[in-house]
Design a protein around this motif. Sequence first.
Motif, PDB file in Angstrom:
ATOM      1  N   SER A 259       0.875  -1.265  -0.133  1.00 42.60           N
ATOM      2  CA  SER A 259      -0.037  -0.016   0.141  1.00 42.60           C
ATOM      3  C   SER A 259       1.014   1.276   0.065  1.00 42.60           C
ATOM      4  O   SER A 259       0.445   2.212  -0.438  1.00 42.60           O
ATOM      5  CB  SER A 259      -1.000  -0.115   0.947  1.00 42.60           C
ATOM      6  N   THR A 260       1.933   1.204   0.544  1.00 39.13           N
ATOM      7  CA  THR A 260       3.022   2.471   0.461  1.00 39.13           C
ATOM      8  C   THR A 260       3.123   2.730  -0.821  1.00 39.13           C
ATOM      9  O   THR A 260       4.009   4.023  -0.858  1.00 39.13           O
ATOM     10  CB  THR A 260       4.100   2.146   1.289  1.00 39.13           C
ATOM     11  N   LEU A 261       3.133   2.103  -1.952  1.00 39.30           N
ATOM     12  CA  LEU A 261       3.611   2.531  -3.019  1.00 39.30           C
ATOM     13  C   LEU A 261       2.869   3.639  -3.673  1.00 39.30           C
ATOM     14  O   LEU A 261       3.212   4.183  -4.549  1.00 39.30           O
ATOM     15  CB  LEU A 261       3.361   1.177  -4.205  1.00 39.30           C
ATOM     16  N   GLN A 262       1.573   3.924  -2.948  1.00 41.84           N
ATOM     17  CA  GLN A 262       0.950   5.004  -3.498  1.00 41.84           C
ATOM     18  C   GLN A 262       1.322   6.548  -2.708  1.00 41.84           C
ATOM     19  O   GLN A 262       0.551   7.279  -2.857  1.00 41.84           O
ATOM     20  CB  GLN A 262      -0.720   4.658  -3.313  1.00 41.84           C
ATOM     21  N   ASP A 263       2.005   6.065  -1.763  1.00 43.42           N
ATOM     22  CA  ASP A 263       2.404   7.188  -0.920  1.00 43.42           C
ATOM     23  C   ASP A 263       3.722   7.996  -1.415  1.00 43.42           C
ATOM     24  O   ASP A 263       4.877   7.262  -1.082  1.00 43.42           O
ATOM     25  CB  ASP A 263       2.528   7.092   0.364  1.00 43.42           C
ATOM     26  N   ASP A 264       3.791   9.101  -1.964  1.00 43.56           N
ATOM     27  CA  ASP A 264       5.116   9.679  -2.440  1.00 43.56           C
ATOM     28  C   ASP A 264       5.920  10.195  -1.535  1.00 43.56           C
ATOM     29  O   ASP A 264       7.038  10.322  -1.868  1.00 43.56           O
ATOM     30  CB  ASP A 264       4.652  10.899  -3.513  1.00 43.56           C
ATOM     31  N   ARG A 265       5.345  10.249  -0.246  1.00 40.73           N
ATOM     32  CA  ARG A 265       6.341  10.722   0.984  1.00 40.73           C
ATOM     33  C   ARG A 265       7.226   9.689   1.162  1.00 40.73           C
ATOM     34  O   ARG A 265       8.287   9.990   1.777  1.00 40.73           O
ATOM     35  CB  ARG A 265       5.496  11.210   2.017  1.00 40.73           C
ATOM     36  N   LEU A 266       7.184   8.232   1.028  1.00 41.72           N
ATOM     37  CA  LEU A 266       7.656   6.959   1.513  1.00 41.72           C
ATOM     38  C   LEU A 266       8.598   6.522   0.404  1.00 41.72           C
ATOM     39  O   LEU A 266       7.971   6.667  -0.948  1.00 41.72           O
ATOM     40  CB  LEU A 266       6.659   6.351   2.180  1.00 41.72           C
ATOM     41  N   VAL A 267       9.616   5.774   0.646  1.00 40.82           N
ATOM     42  CA  VAL A 267      10.423   5.159  -0.161  1.00 40.82           C
ATOM     43  C   VAL A 267      10.968   3.888   0.260  1.00 40.82           C
ATOM     44  O   VAL A 267      11.255   3.822   1.318  1.00 40.82           O
ATOM     45  CB  VAL A 267      11.830   6.131  -0.641  1.00 40.82           C
ATOM     46  N   VAL A 268      10.840   2.879  -0.658  1.00 41.98           N
ATOM     47  CA  VAL A 268      11.260   1.473  -0.237  1.00 41.98           C
ATOM     48  C   VAL A 268      12.679   1.300  -0.587  1.00 41.98           C
ATOM     49  O   VAL A 268      13.086   1.260  -1.770  1.00 41.98           O
ATOM     50  CB  VAL A 268      10.175   0.540  -0.803  1.00 41.98           C
ATOM     51  N   LEU A 269      13.735   0.931   0.278  1.00 46.11           N
ATOM     52  CA  LEU A 269      14.898   0.685  -0.085  1.00 46.11           C
ATOM     53  C   LEU A 269      15.259  -0.679   0.200  1.00 46.11           C
ATOM     54  O   LEU A 269      14.929  -1.358   1.221  1.00 46.11           O
ATOM     55  CB  LEU A 269      15.949   1.686   0.838  1.00 46.11           C
TER      56      LEU A 269
END
Length: 312
Positions: free
Chosen positions: A256-266
């Motif tokens: 679900s976080t893929l829709q939040d531009d504030r967050l990044v997956v590393l």
Amino acid sequence: MRHMNNLRGIDLNLLVVLDALLVERHVSRAALRLNMSQPAVSHALARLRSLLGDPLLTRQGGGLAPTIRAMELSKPLAEALAQIRTVLGPDGFEPGRTRHTFRLAMSDYGAEIVLPNLLRELRRSAPDIDLAVMQLSREGMIAGVMDGDIDVGLGVFPSLPEPILPEHLLNDDYACLVDRATLPPSAQSIDFESYLARPHALVAVHGEASTEIDAAIHAAGYARRVALIIPHWSVAPKTIAGTDLVLTVARTSLKSTLQDDRLVVLPPPIPLPTIPFGQISHRRRRSDPALRWLREMIVASVAAAAPLSGFG
């Protein structure tokens, strides 16, 4: 064999009821499993007590506790009924025409992987099959399966007692989630020093503070500061936005976080083991056609839920 010889002359249906009661340790749950009324199960238990000259199960808390005699009978009875079911074939359970309730335990991470596809298929092909889903810790799931309080537990189980039957479903990977504003522009990774310098968020159902992540960090000679322990996988990512926290969790839980531009997956800055997600049930129910059907349905549901791949 002495105890099984004492069962000669007893109606096979009574033995099926006794087996269900020994697994469920609860009259109403045994009735649901057998598609019988509670009074019918209670009547069968009374007949068994009279025929065998033993209380078999006595009230304890909200359920039933087996007597020593019942515990001695449990294993040979389960084995004998399993052999009979094998001879008669798998037709004893017809999901499209049977009313049945299964009890499952999983975290919301497991629920996201399993339930959407499983429920769609159940409503399509077995509308009278109901699910009761609860959230338990890893240890709670194992205990629930051992005690017969749950049919299937879903999660990550590094070690299991011998009576538990495991089945691997998928491998997931760890990923880190951070607020994009706390990184240098266009950063595609986080180094180990910066990772350890940040406060961390940890997902733990009952507040357990030690994880496979901490074991890897400790093996490298370091420790991290856990500033937040939260029991819900689905809520954890929302706590990261606008903070300097870093969350290291199974990558699939970050969908679900893929829709939040504030967050990044590393990617994690330290090698971490894969996450072997699986299901567990009790070995004594290996030949239970209803449970075997459910496990197969779960396998198919997980296979259709492809894990995430890639970072960014």
